[in-house]
Design a protein around this motif. Sequence first.
Motif, PDB file in Angstrom:
ATOM      1  N   THR A   5       0.847  -1.191   0.000  1.00  0.00           N
ATOM      2  CA  THR A   5       0.000   0.000   0.000  1.00  0.00           C
ATOM      3  C   THR A   5       0.885   1.245   0.000  1.00  0.00           C
ATOM      4  OG1 THR A   5      -1.648  -1.192   1.298  1.00  0.00           O
ATOM      5  CG2 THR A   5      -1.858   1.204   1.201  1.00  0.00           C
ATOM      6  N   ARG A   6       0.567   2.214  -0.860  1.00  0.00           N
ATOM      7  CA  ARG A   6       1.369   3.431  -0.883  1.00  0.00           C
ATOM      8  C   ARG A   6       1.226   4.200   0.420  1.00  0.00           C
ATOM      9  NH1 ARG A   6       4.484   5.761  -4.375  1.00  0.00           N
ATOM     10  NH2 ARG A   6       4.030   7.964  -4.092  1.00  0.00           N
ATOM     11  N   TRP A   7       2.272   4.931   0.759  1.00  0.00           N
ATOM     12  CA  TRP A   7       2.362   5.647   2.029  1.00  0.00           C
ATOM     13  C   TRP A   7       1.148   6.541   2.288  1.00  0.00           C
ATOM     14  CZ3 TRP A   7       2.522  11.027   2.151  1.00  0.00           C
ATOM     15  CH2 TRP A   7       2.678  11.655   0.905  1.00  0.00           C
ATOM     16  N   ASN A   8       0.580   7.143   1.212  1.00  0.00           N
ATOM     17  CA  ASN A   8      -0.528   8.090   1.357  1.00  0.00           C
ATOM     18  C   ASN A   8      -1.897   7.436   1.163  1.00  0.00           C
ATOM     19  OD1 ASN A   8      -0.072   7.623  -1.334  1.00  0.00           O
ATOM     20  ND2 ASN A   8      -0.402   9.743  -1.990  1.00  0.00           N
ATOM     21  N   GLU A   9      -1.917   6.109   1.082  1.00  0.00           N
ATOM     22  CA  GLU A   9      -3.189   5.393   0.909  1.00  0.00           C
ATOM     23  C   GLU A   9      -3.432   4.394   2.035  1.00  0.00           C
ATOM     24  OE1 GLU A   9      -2.785   3.674  -2.973  1.00  0.00           O
ATOM     25  OE2 GLU A   9      -2.960   5.600  -4.008  1.00  0.00           O
ATOM     26  N   THR A  10      -2.684   4.514   3.102  1.00  0.00           N
ATOM     27  CA  THR A  10      -2.781   3.557   4.206  1.00  0.00           C
ATOM     28  C   THR A  10      -3.938   3.921   5.142  1.00  0.00           C
ATOM     29  OG1 THR A  10      -1.201   4.828   5.526  1.00  0.00           O
ATOM     30  CG2 THR A  10      -0.309   3.070   4.135  1.00  0.00           C
ATOM     31  N   ASP A  11      -4.293   2.985   5.985  1.00  0.00           N
ATOM     32  CA  ASP A  11      -5.352   3.183   6.970  1.00  0.00           C
ATOM     33  C   ASP A  11      -4.802   4.041   8.110  1.00  0.00           C
ATOM     34  OD1 ASP A  11      -7.249   3.029   8.979  1.00  0.00           O
ATOM     35  OD2 ASP A  11      -7.563   0.869   8.772  1.00  0.00           O
ATOM     36  N   PRO A  12      -5.348   5.247   8.324  1.00  0.00           N
ATOM     37  CA  PRO A  12      -4.820   6.114   9.400  1.00  0.00           C
ATOM     38  C   PRO A  12      -4.875   5.462  10.771  1.00  0.00           C
ATOM     39  CG  PRO A  12      -6.329   7.327   7.971  1.00  0.00           C
ATOM     40  CD  PRO A  12      -6.443   5.883   7.582  1.00  0.00           C
ATOM     41  N   GLU A  13      -5.837   4.562  10.995  1.00  0.00           N
ATOM     42  CA  GLU A  13      -5.951   3.917  12.297  1.00  0.00           C
ATOM     43  C   GLU A  13      -4.831   2.908  12.545  1.00  0.00           C
ATOM     44  OE1 GLU A  13      -9.786   2.275  12.969  1.00  0.00           O
ATOM     45  OE2 GLU A  13     -10.822   4.208  12.772  1.00  0.00           O
ATOM     46  N   LEU A  14      -4.108   2.533  11.472  1.00  0.00           N
ATOM     47  CA  LEU A  14      -3.009   1.581  11.607  1.00  0.00           C
ATOM     48  C   LEU A  14      -1.639   2.259  11.561  1.00  0.00           C
ATOM     49  CD1 LEU A  14      -4.323  -1.386   9.405  1.00  0.00           C
ATOM     50  CD2 LEU A  14      -4.547  -1.043  11.884  1.00  0.00           C
ATOM     51  N   VAL A  15      -1.620   3.602  11.463  1.00  0.00           N
ATOM     52  CA  VAL A  15      -0.361   4.350  11.509  1.00  0.00           C
ATOM     53  C   VAL A  15       0.040   4.540  12.974  1.00  0.00           C
ATOM     54  CG1 VAL A  15       0.809   6.520  10.965  1.00  0.00           C
ATOM     55  CG2 VAL A  15      -0.799   5.519   9.322  1.00  0.00           C
ATOM     56  N   LEU A  16       1.216   4.074  13.321  1.00  0.00           N
ATOM     57  CA  LEU A  16       1.682   4.100  14.705  1.00  0.00           C
ATOM     58  C   LEU A  16       2.632   5.261  14.993  1.00  0.00           C
ATOM     59  CD1 LEU A  16       2.336   0.274  15.167  1.00  0.00           C
ATOM     60  CD2 LEU A  16       0.273   1.582  15.729  1.00  0.00           C
ATOM     61  N   GLY A  17       3.037   5.977  13.945  1.00  0.00           N
ATOM     62  CA  GLY A  17       3.933   7.103  14.136  1.00  0.00           C
ATOM     63  C   GLY A  17       4.603   7.479  12.837  1.00  0.00           C
ATOM     64  N   GLU A  18       5.257   8.612  12.840  1.00  0.00           N
ATOM     65  CA  GLU A  18       6.024   9.041  11.664  1.00  0.00           C
ATOM     66  C   GLU A  18       7.264   9.791  12.110  1.00  0.00           C
ATOM     67  OE1 GLU A  18       4.348  12.954   9.763  1.00  0.00           O
ATOM     68  OE2 GLU A  18       2.625  11.683  10.237  1.00  0.00           O
ATOM     69  N   ARG A  19       8.315   9.656  11.309  1.00  0.00           N
ATOM     70  CA  ARG A  19       9.582  10.292  11.618  1.00  0.00           C
ATOM     71  C   ARG A  19      10.225  10.791  10.330  1.00  0.00           C
ATOM     72  NH1 ARG A  19      10.347  11.798  16.870  1.00  0.00           N
ATOM     73  NH2 ARG A  19       9.850  10.096  18.302  1.00  0.00           N
ATOM     74  N   GLY A  20      10.918  11.932  10.421  1.00  0.00           N
ATOM     75  CA  GLY A  20      11.650  12.466   9.282  1.00  0.00           C
ATOM     76  C   GLY A  20      13.120  12.570   9.598  1.00  0.00           C
ATOM     77  N   HIS A  21      13.955  11.939   8.780  1.00  0.00           N
ATOM     78  CA  HIS A  21      15.406  12.084   8.906  1.00  0.00           C
ATOM     79  C   HIS A  21      15.787  13.406   8.245  1.00  0.00           C
ATOM     80  CE1 HIS A  21      14.818   7.740   9.343  1.00  0.00           C
ATOM     81  NE2 HIS A  21      16.034   7.636   9.846  1.00  0.00           N
ATOM     82  N   ARG A  22      16.194  14.377   9.030  1.00  0.00           N
ATOM     83  CA  ARG A  22      16.468  15.719   8.508  1.00  0.00           C
ATOM     84  C   ARG A  22      17.899  16.176   8.759  1.00  0.00           C
ATOM     85  NH1 ARG A  22      13.147  14.473   6.076  1.00  0.00           N
ATOM     86  NH2 ARG A  22      10.929  14.967   6.045  1.00  0.00           N
ATOM     87  N   HIS A  23      18.497  15.686   9.836  1.00  0.00           N
ATOM     88  CA  HIS A  23      19.802  16.190  10.255  1.00  0.00           C
ATOM     89  C   HIS A  23      20.815  15.050  10.259  1.00  0.00           C
ATOM     90  CE1 HIS A  23      17.729  19.847  11.385  1.00  0.00           C
ATOM     91  NE2 HIS A  23      16.876  19.115  12.104  1.00  0.00           N
ATOM     92  N   PHE A  24      22.062  15.413  10.040  1.00  0.00           N
ATOM     93  CA  PHE A  24      23.156  14.448   9.995  1.00  0.00           C
ATOM     94  C   PHE A  24      23.095  13.512  11.189  1.00  0.00           C
ATOM     95  CE2 PHE A  24      27.819  13.736  11.018  1.00  0.00           C
ATOM     96  CZ  PHE A  24      27.995  12.726  10.094  1.00  0.00           C
ATOM     97  N   LEU A  25      23.062  12.215  10.900  1.00  0.00           N
ATOM     98  CA  LEU A  25      23.055  11.112  11.857  1.00  0.00           C
ATOM     99  C   LEU A  25      21.714  10.899  12.557  1.00  0.00           C
ATOM    100  CD1 LEU A  25      26.619  11.299  13.451  1.00  0.00           C
ATOM    101  CD2 LEU A  25      25.823   9.814  11.607  1.00  0.00           C
ATOM    102  N   ASP A  26      20.649  11.571  12.149  1.00  0.00           N
ATOM    103  CA  ASP A  26      19.328  11.182  12.627  1.00  0.00           C
ATOM    104  C   ASP A  26      19.162   9.682  12.375  1.00  0.00           C
ATOM    105  OD1 ASP A  26      18.609  13.738  13.394  1.00  0.00           O
ATOM    106  OD2 ASP A  26      17.145  14.037  11.799  1.00  0.00           O
ATOM    107  N   THR A  27      18.760   8.943  13.397  1.00  0.00           N
ATOM    108  CA  THR A  27      18.759   7.482  13.321  1.00  0.00           C
ATOM    109  C   THR A  27      17.451   6.919  13.869  1.00  0.00           C
ATOM    110  OG1 THR A  27      21.174   7.318  13.495  1.00  0.00           O
ATOM    111  CG2 THR A  27      19.900   5.391  14.197  1.00  0.00           C
ATOM    112  N   LEU A  28      16.884   5.982  13.120  1.00  0.00           N
ATOM    113  CA  LEU A  28      15.659   5.290  13.520  1.00  0.00           C
ATOM    114  C   LEU A  28      15.946   3.801  13.624  1.00  0.00           C
ATOM    115  CD1 LEU A  28      12.515   5.224  13.941  1.00  0.00           C
ATOM    116  CD2 LEU A  28      12.344   4.936  11.449  1.00  0.00           C
ATOM    117  N   MET A  29      15.523   3.175  14.739  1.00  0.00           N
ATOM    118  CA  MET A  29      15.581   1.729  14.870  1.00  0.00           C
ATOM    119  C   MET A  29      14.175   1.187  15.053  1.00  0.00           C
ATOM    120  SD  MET A  29      18.960   0.516  17.016  1.00  0.00           S
ATOM    121  CE  MET A  29      18.391  -1.183  16.931  1.00  0.00           C
TER     122      MET A  29
END
Length: 315
Positions: free
Chosen positions: A211-235
């Motif tokens: 499913t494309r990012w903008n066509e997903t079920d909002p009730e199943l979205v658990l969060g969002e993050r944007g990598h913007r700065h050097f070494l921003d890291t998501l696990m």
Amino acid sequence: MYDFTLSDAMSEIMEIKAQYISERSVFVEGARMIPLLKALGATDVDLERIKLVSDDLPKDPTLPFRESRNGRFCFDFENSRVYRLEAQPFALSAEEDFVRHDSGQTRVFEEVGDNLQLNTALQALLVFKSLVFHGVATAHRPKLDYNSPGWICTLFNLRTISTPELQGEPALEGVHSDGVDHTMTTFLGSQNMTPGSAVTFLHDMREKNATRWNETDPELVLGERGHRHFLDTLMVVDHERKHSLSPVEAVDTTRTATRDMLIFFTRKPVLEGHISHPYDSLTAHERLPMTVELPQLQEKVLADAGAFVAQGALR
């Protein structure tokens, strides 16, 4: 910002690990990562050098808007080390929640070289990841060998490119998982990219693959993050959270926009019947050897982090 001692860093990583255990994902801003990585051995020179490592990437084997290299490493906790593994082809299947035109294909990427693997910032990132994920209980994937003491980490160095003629997609596959146990993504830099580009959305495992990012079920979205700065890291605990990403958009649409990332896929070795079984060697790389010692502190960190969760410190 001040320089951390190793003790400072371990205490900070304990808190990050506690959040990872509690929430099944954790985002660490680059400004927080820098003193941690320096305490784990990264030098100022190599922190600057790693920003440029994506400038010589070759074309990706299947995606026209991407340049890429990869390399395989083993987290060997029994011997407190991480070492470089020999090159192998790479495959991801629909069975692993990865649905794309090249799902199930055997892909061969050009290898990362010493300019990346001997960079002390990269080595510190490997140590950081080991400290966060080691000992964390997760949902098991089918056909992985959870009795094996080792962990295989496939590192990707990726540049996603948008041009006036071509839209760069960090995740063309839409909603997916990476077929591993623990995924870590680290931002190196961008050029001409809008601040709202390449947002990572985390989804409940019930969300439909592809499913494309903008066509997903909002009730199943658990969060969002944007990598913007050097070494921003998501696990992310990969078998408990799916994810998707929005495209790379250009500020000046007449010029190329780029986004440079390091992606660390970490899982147990596979069992017979897994698509990657023929390509899962634990043999050390002869031509490009590399070994880094891991701190022998993981069990204490895990115990302390578990205590934080039990006390509700991060809930």
